[in-house]
Design a protein around this motif. Structure first.
Motif, PDB file in Angstrom:
ATOM      1  N   THR A 118      -1.044   0.050  -1.901  1.00  9.09           N
ATOM      2  CA  THR A 118      -1.629  -1.193  -2.429  1.00  9.09           C
ATOM      3  C   THR A 118      -2.947  -0.894  -3.154  1.00  9.09           C
ATOM      4  N   GLY A 119      -3.263  -1.720  -4.144  1.00 12.95           N
ATOM      5  CA  GLY A 119      -4.510  -1.540  -4.892  1.00 12.95           C
ATOM      6  C   GLY A 119      -4.532  -0.218  -5.633  1.00 12.95           C
ATOM      7  N   ALA A 120      -3.387   0.151  -6.228  1.00 13.85           N
ATOM      8  CA  ALA A 120      -3.230   1.489  -6.817  1.00 13.85           C
ATOM      9  C   ALA A 120      -3.621   1.549  -8.297  1.00 13.85           C
ATOM     10  N   GLY A 121      -4.202   0.476  -8.823  1.00 10.09           N
ATOM     11  CA  GLY A 121      -4.580   0.472 -10.238  1.00 10.09           C
ATOM     12  C   GLY A 121      -5.846   1.257 -10.531  1.00 10.09           C
ATOM     13  N   ASN A 122      -6.710   1.383  -9.545  1.00 11.99           N
ATOM     14  CA  ASN A 122      -8.015   2.000  -9.773  1.00 11.99           C
ATOM     15  C   ASN A 122      -8.451   2.814  -8.556  1.00 11.99           C
ATOM     16  N   GLY A 123      -9.461   3.636  -8.772  1.00  9.12           N
ATOM     17  CA  GLY A 123     -10.218   4.247  -7.689  1.00  9.12           C
ATOM     18  C   GLY A 123      -9.385   5.050  -6.701  1.00  9.12           C
ATOM     19  N   ILE A 124      -9.644   4.799  -5.429  1.00 10.42           N
ATOM     20  CA  ILE A 124      -9.034   5.584  -4.353  1.00 10.42           C
ATOM     21  C   ILE A 124      -7.519   5.350  -4.301  1.00 10.42           C
ATOM     22  N   GLY A 125      -7.085   4.114  -4.496  1.00 12.59           N
ATOM     23  CA  GLY A 125      -5.648   3.814  -4.456  1.00 12.59           C
ATOM     24  C   GLY A 125      -4.896   4.547  -5.551  1.00 12.59           C
TER      25      GLY A 125
END
Ligand SMILES: NC(=O)c1ccc[n+]([C@@H]2O[C@H](COP(=O)([O-])OP(=O)(O)OC[C@H]3O[C@@H](n4cnc5c(N)ncnc54)[C@H](O)[C@@H]3O)[C@@H](O)[C@H]2O)c1
Length: 254
Positions: free
Chosen positions: A12-19
């Protein structure tokens, strides 16, 4: 780089940053992925990188703090790839305010963003995994589960610290609930990480305040998203089969 060969993972939240770093690393380790994010464009950029590396990925642009979005993301992995082995609840973030200035809306937003999606995706994944008696669930907590000086002194981070302590409590209980089904449930707790969004603000504090993230971190620097992804790979891999209910700090010694 084949520690997750044959595995099917949701991030989840894989569009940016750590994800994004976790999704790309999982794909490089051989996993097939269903990734979700509110930001469709960012999500497609992550998917394009994975496909360019020969990986397989399905995307869902949705609000994952809503029941429909969370359920649909988990279902998309099962429908497309025929199973689900790993769930990474990476979704999270903060709106920092000093406690005397914090609005009810900001408080609710932070708790919802960090906890509600984690609960909803975990519930959907657990219903599937328990029937197959196998699975790995990894949640993103934070060093702030015990408070962080740079947010507490300078910005106010009580809602975020509350939520990330909540993630720690969540994995402890859910690990016990799911143990009989051979499902492990762990958290990664990053310290200050040099992502595109948080990195510039964290680095700026080195010049402006005494208790800056890198000055308060024994290793003396910010961490990288890839270092957090490495911890997630370990917890998802066969090597971590006897690790459950644990929050693994990736925080430079704090
Ligand atoms: N960056 C850090 O220093 C740090 C430190 C400790 C813990 N963490 C935790 O790591 C995780 C990732 O942090 P990050 O810094 O990479 O964040 P980020 O803001 O860079 O990425 C978060 C992603 O989640 C997406 N998102 C936000 N709300 C959403 C929603 N309702 N539904 C679906 N997607 C949504 C965003 O579009 C974004 O792509 C979070 O749980 C965060 O709390 C980060």
């Amino acid at each position: 780089m084949s520690r997750l060969t044959g595995k099917i993972a949701v991030v989840t939240g894989a569009g940016n940053g750590i994800g994004k770093a976790i999704a790309e690393r999982f794909a490089a380790e051989g996993a097939r992925l269903a990734i979700g994010d509110l930001e469709a464009d960012a999500l497609e950029r992550t998917a394009a990188t994975i496909r360019a590396g020969g990986g397989e990925v399905v995307t869902l642009a949705a609000d994952l703090t809503e029941e429909a979005g969370a359920e649909a993301l988990v279902a998309s992995a099962i429908d497309r790839f025929g199973g689900l082995d790993i769930l990474v609840n990476n979704l999270g973030g903060s709106r920092n305010r000093k406690i005397w200035d914090m609005s009810v809306e900001d408080w609710d937003f932070v708790l919802r963003l960090n906890l509600r999606g984690t609960f909803l995706c975990t519930r959907a994944a657990a219903r599937y995994m328990k029937e197959r008696r196998a699975g790995r669930i990894i949640c993103l907590s934070s060093g702030s589960r015990e408070g962080t000086p740079w947010t507490a002194y300078y910005q106010g981070g009580a809602a975020y610290s509350t939520a990330k302590a909540g993630v720690h409590g969540f994995i402890r209980d859910v690990a016990l609930e799911l143990a009989e089904f051979n499902i492990t449930v762990n958290a990664v707790a990053p310290g200050p990480i040099d992502t595109e969004r948080t990195g510039p603000g964290l680095r700026r504090m080195d010049e402006t305040v005494p208790f800056s993230p890198s000055k308060m971190t024994p290793l003396g620097r910010l961490g990288t998203p890839e270092e957090v992804a490495s911890a997630a790979v370990f917890l998802a891999s066969d090597e971590a089969g006897y690790v459950s209910g644990h929050t693994l700090a990736v925080a430079g010694g704090r």
